[in-house]
Scaffold this motif. Structure first.
Motif, PDB file in Angstrom:
ATOM      1  N   MET A   1       0.690  -1.069   0.039  1.00  0.00           N
ATOM      2  CA  MET A   1      -0.196   0.051   0.075  1.00  0.00           C
ATOM      3  C   MET A   1       0.882   1.244   0.158  1.00  0.00           C
ATOM      4  N   ASN A   2       0.613   2.030  -0.828  1.00  0.00           N
ATOM      5  CA  ASN A   2       1.513   3.494  -0.920  1.00  0.00           C
ATOM      6  C   ASN A   2       0.973   4.199   0.263  1.00  0.00           C
ATOM      7  N   HIS A   3       1.782   5.455   0.593  1.00  0.00           N
ATOM      8  CA  HIS A   3       1.335   6.477   1.753  1.00  0.00           C
ATOM      9  C   HIS A   3      -0.071   6.998   1.342  1.00  0.00           C
ATOM     10  N   TYR A   4      -0.007   7.303   0.176  1.00  0.00           N
ATOM     11  CA  TYR A   4      -1.499   8.078  -0.077  1.00  0.00           C
ATOM     12  C   TYR A   4      -2.527   7.501   0.097  1.00  0.00           C
ATOM     13  N   THR A   5      -2.598   6.041  -0.232  1.00  0.00           N
ATOM     14  CA  THR A   5      -3.973   5.207  -0.037  1.00  0.00           C
ATOM     15  C   THR A   5      -3.803   4.971   1.475  1.00  0.00           C
ATOM     16  N   GLY A   6      -2.793   4.709   2.227  1.00  0.00           N
ATOM     17  CA  GLY A   6      -2.736   4.322   3.419  1.00  0.00           C
ATOM     18  C   GLY A   6      -3.305   5.497   4.448  1.00  0.00           C
ATOM     19  N   LEU A   7      -3.209   6.786   4.124  1.00  0.00           N
ATOM     20  CA  LEU A   7      -3.678   8.164   4.800  1.00  0.00           C
ATOM     21  C   LEU A   7      -5.030   7.925   4.365  1.00  0.00           C
ATOM     22  N   ILE A   8      -5.459   8.040   3.200  1.00  0.00           N
ATOM     23  CA  ILE A   8      -6.921   8.193   2.887  1.00  0.00           C
ATOM     24  C   ILE A   8      -7.717   6.796   3.782  1.00  0.00           C
ATOM     25  N   ARG A   9      -7.241   5.720   3.964  1.00  0.00           N
ATOM     26  CA  ARG A   9      -7.845   4.907   4.592  1.00  0.00           C
ATOM     27  C   ARG A   9      -7.754   5.279   6.343  1.00  0.00           C
ATOM     28  N   VAL A  10      -6.607   5.739   6.789  1.00  0.00           N
ATOM     29  CA  VAL A  10      -6.598   5.821   7.956  1.00  0.00           C
ATOM     30  C   VAL A  10      -7.155   7.258   8.538  1.00  0.00           C
ATOM     31  N   LEU A  11      -7.054   8.319   8.072  1.00  0.00           N
ATOM     32  CA  LEU A  11      -7.633   9.537   8.543  1.00  0.00           C
ATOM     33  C   LEU A  11      -9.143   9.876   8.871  1.00  0.00           C
ATOM     34  N   PRO A  12     -10.045   9.095   8.253  1.00  0.00           N
ATOM     35  CA  PRO A  12     -11.519   9.275   8.616  1.00  0.00           C
ATOM     36  C   PRO A  12     -11.369   8.510   9.937  1.00  0.00           C
ATOM     37  N   LYS A  13     -10.798   7.624  10.436  1.00  0.00           N
ATOM     38  CA  LYS A  13     -10.694   6.846  11.861  1.00  0.00           C
ATOM     39  C   LYS A  13     -10.450   8.149  12.891  1.00  0.00           C
ATOM     40  N   TYR A  14      -9.427   9.170  12.439  1.00  0.00           N
ATOM     41  CA  TYR A  14      -9.189  10.239  13.388  1.00  0.00           C
ATOM     42  C   TYR A  14      -9.942  11.350  13.107  1.00  0.00           C
ATOM     43  N   GLY A  15     -11.277  11.306  12.561  1.00  0.00           N
ATOM     44  CA  GLY A  15     -12.111  12.524  12.368  1.00  0.00           C
ATOM     45  C   GLY A  15     -11.614  13.192  11.126  1.00  0.00           C
ATOM     46  N   ARG A  16     -10.807  12.913  10.356  1.00  0.00           N
ATOM     47  CA  ARG A  16     -10.353  13.798   9.019  1.00  0.00           C
ATOM     48  C   ARG A  16     -10.873  13.241   7.713  1.00  0.00           C
ATOM     49  N   GLU A  17     -11.661  14.078   6.878  1.00  0.00           N
ATOM     50  CA  GLU A  17     -12.202  13.723   5.723  1.00  0.00           C
ATOM     51  C   GLU A  17     -11.039  13.593   4.760  1.00  0.00           C
ATOM     52  N   ALA A  18     -10.531  12.671   4.044  1.00  0.00           N
ATOM     53  CA  ALA A  18      -9.308  12.726   3.004  1.00  0.00           C
ATOM     54  C   ALA A  18      -9.826  12.513   1.717  1.00  0.00           C
ATOM     55  N   SER A  19     -11.260  11.921   1.474  1.00  0.00           N
ATOM     56  CA  SER A  19     -11.522  11.649   0.017  1.00  0.00           C
ATOM     57  C   SER A  19     -11.577  12.872  -0.741  1.00  0.00           C
ATOM     58  N   GLN A  20     -11.520  13.862  -0.477  1.00  0.00           N
ATOM     59  CA  GLN A  20     -11.568  15.231  -1.562  1.00  0.00           C
ATOM     60  C   GLN A  20     -10.071  15.532  -1.640  1.00  0.00           C
ATOM     61  N   VAL A  21      -9.335  15.140  -0.757  1.00  0.00           N
ATOM     62  CA  VAL A  21      -7.850  15.757  -0.968  1.00  0.00           C
ATOM     63  C   VAL A  21      -7.182  15.134  -2.135  1.00  0.00           C
ATOM     64  N   SER A  22      -6.337  15.702  -2.717  1.00  0.00           N
ATOM     65  CA  SER A  22      -5.735  15.256  -4.277  1.00  0.00           C
ATOM     66  C   SER A  22      -4.196  15.006  -4.193  1.00  0.00           C
ATOM     67  N   THR A  23      -3.549  15.518  -3.260  1.00  0.00           N
ATOM     68  CA  THR A  23      -1.827  15.555  -3.082  1.00  0.00           C
ATOM     69  C   THR A  23      -1.530  14.824  -1.782  1.00  0.00           C
ATOM     70  N   LEU A  24      -0.415  14.141  -1.780  1.00  0.00           N
ATOM     71  CA  LEU A  24       0.015  13.409  -0.557  1.00  0.00           C
ATOM     72  C   LEU A  24       0.277  14.534   0.490  1.00  0.00           C
ATOM     73  N   ASP A  25       0.732  15.730  -0.108  1.00  0.00           N
ATOM     74  CA  ASP A  25       1.188  16.843   0.913  1.00  0.00           C
ATOM     75  C   ASP A  25       0.199  17.340   1.515  1.00  0.00           C
ATOM     76  N   GLU A  26      -0.955  17.389   0.938  1.00  0.00           N
ATOM     77  CA  GLU A  26      -2.381  17.785   1.746  1.00  0.00           C
ATOM     78  C   GLU A  26      -2.840  16.547   2.669  1.00  0.00           C
ATOM     79  N   LEU A  27      -2.622  15.398   2.344  1.00  0.00           N
ATOM     80  CA  LEU A  27      -2.881  14.458   3.301  1.00  0.00           C
ATOM     81  C   LEU A  27      -1.761  14.155   4.469  1.00  0.00           C
ATOM     82  N   VAL A  28      -0.505  14.595   4.295  1.00  0.00           N
ATOM     83  CA  VAL A  28       0.451  14.510   5.432  1.00  0.00           C
ATOM     84  C   VAL A  28       0.170  15.931   6.347  1.00  0.00           C
ATOM     85  N   LYS A  29      -0.432  16.917   5.875  1.00  0.00           N
ATOM     86  CA  LYS A  29      -0.753  17.868   6.760  1.00  0.00           C
ATOM     87  C   LYS A  29      -2.119  17.708   7.577  1.00  0.00           C
ATOM     88  N   LEU A  30      -3.021  16.905   6.860  1.00  0.00           N
ATOM     89  CA  LEU A  30      -4.244  16.435   7.589  1.00  0.00           C
ATOM     90  C   LEU A  30      -3.695  15.358   8.983  1.00  0.00           C
TER      91      LEU A  30
END
Length: 89
Positions: free
Chosen positions: A1-30
């Motif tokens: 699993m790449n980091h992008y996919t992993g963060l998209i799967r994990v962030l909702p568990k921590y109250g962050r909606e990641a489905s609309q985020v388009s870059t890895l940088d934005e996901l890392v900031k979240l």
């Protein structure tokens, strides 16, 4: 699993909606924002597979996962994702 996919799967568990985020940088900031608001560190969700393996296959999977410092489920998901990319990519 790449980091992008992993963060998209994990962030909702921590109250962050990641489905609309388009870059890895934005996901890392979240992820950083989420981790700052909690005690401890974020972790990838554990999945229980809905089927059984033959005992010798399961032992090999567990051994291979341990050598890579990950769970057997994570290793299996990684193998499936690589095969999917090979077939689809």
């Amino acid at each position: 699993m790449n980091h992008y996919t992993g963060l998209i799967r994990v962030l909702p568990k921590y109250g962050r909606e990641a489905s609309q985020v388009s870059t890895l940088d934005e996901l890392v900031k979240l992820a950083i924002d989420a981790e700052k608001t909690m005690e401890g560190h974020m972790s990838e969700p554990k999945l229980k597979l809905p089927y059984e393996f033959q005992p010798e296959i399961k032992e090999k999977l567990i051994e291979a996962a341990a050598l890579q410092d990950m769970s057997a489920t994570q290793l299996l998901i990684r193998i499936i994702e690589r095969k999917y990319q090979e077939v689809m990519g």
